[in-house]
Design an enzyme around this catalytic site. Structure first.
Site, mmCIF file in Angstrom:
data_model
loop_
_atom_site.group_PDB
_atom_site.id
_atom_site.type_symbol
_atom_site.label_atom_id
_atom_site.label_comp_id
_atom_site.label_asym_id
_atom_site.label_seq_id
_atom_site.Cartn_x
_atom_site.Cartn_y
_atom_site.Cartn_z
ATOM 1 N N CYS A 31 43.536 35.169 34.162
ATOM 2 C CA CYS A 31 42.992 35.976 33.188
ATOM 3 C C CYS A 31 43.554 37.272 32.897
ATOM 4 O O CYS A 31 44.009 38.367 33.708
ATOM 5 C CB CYS A 31 41.654 36.450 34.239
ATOM 6 S SG CYS A 31 40.712 37.400 33.075
ATOM 7 N N CYS A 77 41.516 40.734 32.829
ATOM 8 C CA CYS A 77 41.520 41.158 34.313
ATOM 9 C C CYS A 77 42.799 41.739 34.797
ATOM 10 O O CYS A 77 42.549 42.804 35.465
ATOM 11 C CB CYS A 77 41.024 40.075 35.383
ATOM 12 S SG CYS A 77 39.877 38.914 34.689
ATOM 13 N N ASP A 78 43.690 40.974 34.730
ATOM 14 C CA ASP A 78 44.968 41.625 35.458
ATOM 15 C C ASP A 78 46.049 42.210 34.522
ATOM 16 O O ASP A 78 47.120 42.619 35.177
ATOM 17 C CB ASP A 78 45.494 40.340 36.017
ATOM 18 C CG ASP A 78 44.613 39.692 37.157
ATOM 19 O OD1 ASP A 78 43.805 40.499 37.742
ATOM 20 O OD2 ASP A 78 44.656 38.601 37.316
#
Ligand SMILES: Cc1cc2nc3c(=O)[nH]c(=O)nc-3n(C[C@H](O)[C@H](O)[C@H](O)COP(=O)(O)OP(=O)(O)OC[C@H]3O[C@@H](n4cnc5c(N)ncnc54)[C@H](O)[C@@H]3O)c2cc1C
Length: 330
Positions: free
Chosen positions: A153, A156-157
């Site tokens: 992701c 997200c990261d």
């Protein structure tokens, strides 16, 4: 088939226990399909209950921006979009529970669904919208370094890879979209693809190829992820020559497809050879009263708009089923 459908007023005292609840429509999954089904069921006064699963909002909640859902000409953040889906469903009376189905018994009506929180639902109809999950590379180091340099992701990261060099594995829309997104943070994004041409759409391909931070490694697969506490490199193999080489890198983002979350229904519902739940054009499975919608039943389109459409269709069909078999939908 004799449907022993229940109604709220016919609950026995044992069914009134707090860990047991009778519902007209139980929806598994809180992605676009589940929340759209919830909206339609709620507006039909079917008092739907949605079990969120581990990923509230589904895959789209992990997506930075959605530009192809009608009504949002400037695009909309994935998380913001599913929050709006949820808000709209709840406004009409849907209830979203932060819980996950762990066991289902589809052999009799009402359908029985046990959950992680220890609850038992007795459902007159079930809409399965458990979606799909990211496929793994299955190479040494992948599990060990997940969350420590390996990610599925970018939204997200990506932030953790400011001024770093990363690779993106894959050649489809997700790989390119997420790769382009990562250029906001990373110094360089190398897209590693096992073929010599992309599966992604031409517009995305054009955007990726014209981005100075993006480069491509064609006919190449990742065979190993290495590190010491966190990722420090990958081993690559040329699919034509078989030659191996190492590439120092700090981040590996994997976007090589998805598999349907249908394990729970194996042996009870008809699945295709890849595990997708088989439905007809009215989202009906092989079991009356059990419907499936979204990516868990769709190996082809796999979009927010198509998943939401399937969810709406499943909800309408669940309403018809209740009307025909019990005649008490309010
Ligand atoms: C990185 C990325 C970018 C994307 N970009 C776009 C885009 O720009 N445009 C677009 O149209 N599509 C995009 N997609 C695809 C889109 O996100 C999916 O098509 C859509 O989310 C599918 O919706 P769904 O409701 O079927 O399933 P999902 O979104 O997969 O949701 C499944 C839901 O089921 C729940 N669940 C799973 N198991 C259980 C269980 N046992 N009990 C209860 N709940 C359970 C999960 O928690 C989750 O809430 C993207 C996908 C990804 C991964």
């Amino acid at each position: 088939m004799n449907f022993n459908l229940t109604s709220p007023s016919s609950m026995s005292s044992s069914e009134m226990d707090s860990d047991q609840e009778t519902v007209q429509v139980l929806i598994l999954g809180s992605g676009p399909a589940g929340l759209s089904a919830a909206l339609y069921c709620a507006r039909a006064n079917l008092d739907p209950v949605v079990l969120s699963g581990l990923e509230l909002g589904g895959q789209v909640s992990l997506t930075y921006v959605v530009e192809n859902y009608p009504g949002f000409p400037d695009g909309i953040g994935g998380l913001e979009m599913v929050e709006l889906f949820q808000k709209q469903a709840e406004k009409f009376g849907a209830r979203v529970e932060i819980d996950t189905a762990t066991e289902v018994d589809l052999s009799k009506h009402p359908i029985r669904v046990k959950t992680q929180n220890g609850k038992l639902y007795l459902a007159d109809t079930l809409i399965i919208s458990t979606g799909a999950s990211a496929r793994h590379l299955e190479v040494p180091g992948e599990n060990e370094f997940t969350g420590r340099g390996v990610s599925y992701c970018a939204t997200c990261d990506g932030w953790f890879f400011k001024k770093k060099d990363v690779v993106v594995v894959g050649g489809g829309d997700s790989a390119l979209e997420e790769g382009i997104f990562l250029t906001r943070y990373a110094d360089s994004v190398t897209i590693v693809h096992r073929r010599d041409e992309l599966r992604a759409g031409p517009m995305l391909e054009e955007r990726a190829k014209s981005n100075p931070k993006v480069s491509f490694l064609w006919n190449t697969v990742v065979t190993k992820i290495t590190g010491n506490g966190s990722v420090d490199g990958i081993e690559l193999q040329d699919t034509e020559s078989g030659e191996l080489r190492n590439l120092p890198i700090e981040g590996v983002f994997i976007f090589i497809g998805h598999f349907p979350n249908s394990d729970l229904f194996k042996g009870q519902l008809e699945l295709d050879e890849k595990g997708y739940i088989k439905v007809d054009h009215r989202m009906r499975t092989n079991i009356p009263g059990v419907f499936a919608a979204g990516e868990v039943a769709d190996p082809h389109f796999r979009q927010v708009v198509t998943s939401a459409g399937m969810g709406a269709a499943a909800a309408m069909q669940a309403g018809h089923f209740l009307d025909e078999n019990i005649g008490y939908s309010n």
